[in-house]
Design an enzyme around this catalytic site. Structure first.
Site, PDB file in Angstrom:
ATOM      1  CE  LYS A  22      17.191 105.306  99.892  1.00 26.27           C
ATOM      2  NZ  LYS A  22      15.840 105.722  99.444  1.00 26.27           N
ATOM      3  NE  ARG A 122       8.239 105.472  93.636  1.00 27.78           N
ATOM      4  CZ  ARG A 122       9.422 105.543  94.238  1.00 27.78           C
ATOM      5  NH1 ARG A 122      10.444 106.013  93.594  1.00 27.78           N
ATOM      6  NH2 ARG A 122       9.542 105.173  95.498  1.00 27.78           N
ATOM      7  CG  ASP A 305      13.823  99.102  97.629  1.00 22.85           C
ATOM      8  OD1 ASP A 305      13.670  99.733  98.682  1.00 22.85           O
ATOM      9  OD2 ASP A 305      13.157  99.319  96.602  1.00 22.85           O
ATOM     10  NE  ARG A 397      17.669 109.721  95.135  1.00 20.34           N
ATOM     11  CZ  ARG A 397      16.443 109.841  94.672  1.00 20.34           C
ATOM     12  NH1 ARG A 397      16.221 109.743  93.370  1.00 20.34           N
ATOM     13  NH2 ARG A 397      15.431 110.046  95.472  1.00 20.34           N
TER      14      ARG A 397
HETATM   15  C1  EPZ Z   1       9.231 103.141  99.513  1.00 15.67           C
HETATM   16  O1  EPZ Z   1       8.738 103.830  98.381  1.00 15.67           O
HETATM   17  C2  EPZ Z   1      10.739 103.152  99.368  1.00 15.67           C
HETATM   18  N1  EPZ Z   1      11.215 104.542  99.360  1.00 15.67           N
HETATM   19  C3  EPZ Z   1      11.144 102.452  98.078  1.00 15.67           C
HETATM   20  O2  EPZ Z   1      12.558 102.367  98.075  1.00 15.67           O
HETATM   21  C4  EPZ Z   1      10.593 101.027  98.076  1.00 15.67           C
HETATM   22  O3  EPZ Z   1      10.867 100.438  96.825  1.00 15.67           O
HETATM   23  C5  EPZ Z   1       9.087 101.045  98.318  1.00 15.67           C
HETATM   24  O4  EPZ Z   1       8.788 101.775  99.524  1.00 15.67           O
HETATM   25  C6  EPZ Z   1       8.525  99.645  98.473  1.00 15.67           C
HETATM   26  O5  EPZ Z   1       9.168  99.007  99.542  1.00 15.67           O
HETATM   27  C7  EPZ Z   1      11.321 105.173 100.541  1.00 15.67           C
HETATM   28  O6  EPZ Z   1      11.031 104.626 101.597  1.00 15.67           O
HETATM   29  C8  EPZ Z   1      11.831 106.590 100.477  1.00 15.67           C
HETATM   30  P1  EPZ Z   1       5.067 102.359  98.243  1.00 15.67           P
HETATM   31  P2  EPZ Z   1       7.167 104.250  98.342  1.00 15.67           P
HETATM   32  O7  EPZ Z   1       4.190 103.512  98.563  1.00 15.67           O
HETATM   33  O8  EPZ Z   1       6.736 104.576  99.720  1.00 15.67           O
HETATM   34  C9  EPZ Z   1       1.579 101.902  95.097  1.00 15.67           C
HETATM   35  C10 EPZ Z   1      14.733 102.725  97.363  1.00 15.67           C
HETATM   36  O9  EPZ Z   1      15.345 102.127  96.463  1.00 15.67           O
HETATM   37  N2  EPZ Z   1       1.001 103.125  95.703  1.00 15.67           N
HETATM   38  O10 EPZ Z   1       5.226 101.263  99.233  1.00 15.67           O
HETATM   39  O11 EPZ Z   1       7.004 105.260  97.272  1.00 15.67           O
HETATM   40  C11 EPZ Z   1       2.832 102.193  94.299  1.00 15.67           C
HETATM   41  O12 EPZ Z   1       2.491 102.579  92.988  1.00 15.67           O
HETATM   42  C12 EPZ Z   1      13.306 103.144  97.126  1.00 15.67           C
HETATM   43  O13 EPZ Z   1      15.198 102.981  98.496  1.00 15.67           O
HETATM   44  C13 EPZ Z   1      -0.277 103.523  95.331  1.00 15.67           C
HETATM   45  O14 EPZ Z   1      -0.922 102.880  94.506  1.00 15.67           O
HETATM   46  O15 EPZ Z   1       6.526 102.878  97.873  1.00 15.67           O
HETATM   47  C14 EPZ Z   1       3.542 100.868  94.325  1.00 15.67           C
HETATM   48  O16 EPZ Z   1       2.997 100.030  93.314  1.00 15.67           O
HETATM   49  C15 EPZ Z   1      12.854 102.910  95.688  1.00 15.67           C
HETATM   50  N3  EPZ Z   1      -0.802 104.639  95.901  1.00 15.67           N
HETATM   51  C16 EPZ Z   1       3.155 100.273  95.683  1.00 15.67           C
HETATM   52  O17 EPZ Z   1       2.033 101.031  96.141  1.00 15.67           O
HETATM   53  C17 EPZ Z   1      -0.120 105.374  96.835  1.00 15.67           C
HETATM   54  O18 EPZ Z   1      -0.675 106.379  97.344  1.00 15.67           O
HETATM   55  C18 EPZ Z   1       4.268 100.376  96.727  1.00 15.67           C
HETATM   56  O19 EPZ Z   1       4.612 101.746  96.824  1.00 15.67           O
HETATM   57  C19 EPZ Z   1       1.185 104.958  97.202  1.00 15.67           C
HETATM   58  C20 EPZ Z   1       1.730 103.823  96.621  1.00 15.67           C
END
Ligand code: EPZ
Length: 430
Positions: A22, A122, A305, A397
């Site tokens: 996904k 997020r 995840d 989802r």
């Molecule tokens: C992706 O989310 C995945 N979703 C998530 O999977 C997954 O848990 C996550 O990556 C971590 O692997 C998709 O790919 C659609 P991040 P994402 O940006 O991109 C912080 C699932 O179950 N951060 O890597 O939103 C954030 O707060 C979903 O399939 C900032 O601080 O995750 C978090 O603590 C749930 N500033 C960390 O980085 C930003 O601009 C990781 O978030 C962006 C993120």
């Protein structure tokens, strides 16, 4: 309202085919709009997040032709608008990849602020930091991200945190920027690599995806391509844990074992056997699971995840385990639901302390986000008696035909939408 009903206690056994990833498919679909020629994407998972993004891409005017549940042709040539603001977009976090794609191609994008599972704050500050570094002007107005640039120029960008979303989003935009971009402190997840490979198949020049530094030479335009999405490492891990938790014996097929190493390592630690093949892994559960400790980290660390699913196994292990959630501040919501099934878990800050119990008892529980919901399903598979799970739209989802794949492994699970259907299920399974 549709619910899962599960009669637990049957060890899962047999073979399961894993669907496309996904979290790779979502970035790949966004990348497809960056070409004016047709891009064919195969091995898409038939899950609601993917279908919602395909609808959103059609809404901005791209030509979309579904050849089947797992394959779509997309051409960005007919895009008439760089404004993506509709019910589809608001539902799903990864719709924000359209910002990187449309900004890269048209130097303008207006996309509703992301939704997505409520597992923490997020933020998108790193996405904005990257787009600004490429020369874009970013505004957040009326719930929309508005990005525009006279031109995008490559830059050297160091992310303050390792973020999958920002790595992918800024990589999309930089693909068509003038000159070279270096992205440092990037995410190395398999889906980041898959999206980079897909962009390169469209004529991009991206090197280093999967390492700490991604180097991008901007190109004038991207061309059509045919691409197949990698298998979903989290769906695979979920079935691996289901085999462990039900003390079963499951061959998980159509996987890349390398992507599952952190989960495999933990399964060994708790006493399971894992046999690795070229494109499959076999998991044999252990009648007596052992406690261990888990810390979630960006890839190749243990995936956040998989955290709820791992907690289910540890809740049935001998002894005391801990899980430290290092990525999201609200990813223990499932604990209250697991407690209804008998689990003894205490959450203090970002650490869950888990005292193993002999077995769960079935209960009526709620899926509170995608992976929490999947964890409750596999807990129900191991529980004594019946478990009912509501809010299963969260689970849909990210899991294609979850109940059918579990049924094929001998699991007693069905989707029900009435008391009559519940009674019918109970009569059938006894
Ligand atoms: C992706 O989310 C995945 N979703 C998530 O999977 C997954 O848990 C996550 O990556 C971590 O692997 C998709 O790919 C659609 P991040 P994402 O940006 O991109 C912080 C699932 O179950 N951060 O890597 O939103 C954030 O707060 C979903 O399939 C900032 O601080 O995750 C978090 O603590 C749930 N500033 C960390 O980085 C930003 O601009 C990781 O978030 C962006 C993120």
């Amino acid at each position: 309202m549709e619910k899962y009903i599960i009669k637990g206690g049957t060890p899962l056994a047999g073979e399961v085919e894993i669907s496309g990833a996904k979290n790779a498919a979502l970035g790949i679909l966004a990348a497809a709009v960056m070409a004016d020629e047709t891009v064919t994407i195969d091995n898409l998972p038939d899950v609601s997040d993917v279908n919602v993004l395909i609808d959103a891409i059609a809404e901005v005017g791209a030509t979309v032709k579904r050849t089947n549940r797992h394959c779509v042709d997309i051409s960005g040539k007919t895009i008439t608008s760089t404004v993506a603001d509709n019910e589809y977009i608001k539902k799903m976090r990864a719709s924000y990849y359209l910002v990187g794609a449309l900004l890269g191609k048209y130097k303008r994008a207006e996309v509703s602020l992301p939704g997505g599972c409520n597992i923490g704050s997020r933020p998108i500050d790193q996405h904005i930091k990257g787009f600004k570094a490429l020369g874009a002007d970013i505004k957040i107005e009326h719930g929309m991200i508005i990005a525009q640039a006279d031109e995008l120029v490559g830059n050297h960008i160091f992310f303050d945190v390792v973020t999958v979303g920002a790595t992918i989003n800024v990589m999309l935009a930089a693909t068509l920027a003038k000159g070279n971009t270096v992205l440092e402190n990037v995410a190395k997840e398999p889906h980041v690599v898959d999206i980079a490979n897909m962009l390169n198949s469209m004529g991009a020049n991206i090197k280093g995806a999967g390492t700490d530094v991604i180097r991008i030479k901007g190109v004038e335009k991207l061309h059509g391509s045919e691409y197949s999405v990698i298998p979903d490492q989290i769906e695979a891990g979920t079935f691996m844990l289901a085999a462990a938790i039900t003390k079963g014996d499951v061959l998980v097929k159509n996987v890349i074992p390398k992507h599952l190493e952190a989960t495999t390592a933990k399964l060994y630690e708790i006493g399971c056997t894992v046999e690795e093949y070229d494109d499959a892994v076999r998991v044999i559960g252990n009648p007596s699971l052992q406690a261990t400790n888990v810390r979630t980290l960006p890839y190749p660390g243990f995936p956040t995840d998989m955290q709820p699913q791992m907690a289910v196994a540890l809740a049935l292990a001998n002894g005391t385990s801990t899980i430290t959630e290092n990525l999201f501040e609200n990813r223990f919501k499932y604990v209250d639901e697991l407690t209804k099934m008998g689990a003894t878990i205490k959450v203090e800050g970002n650490i869950a302390v888990i005292e193993g119990i002999d077995r769960f008892t079935g209960a009526e529980v709620s899926a509170l986000d995608l992976r929490a919901g999947a964890a409750l399903v596999i807990a129900g598979m191991a529980a004594e008696g019946y478990t009912m799970i509501d809010n299963i739209h969260y689970i849909k989802r990210g899991y294609e035909m979850f109940e059918k794949k579990l049924q094929k492994l001998g699991g007693n699970v069905e989707i029900v939408d009435s008391d009559k259907a519940v009674q019918k299920f109970k009569l059938k399974v006894g």
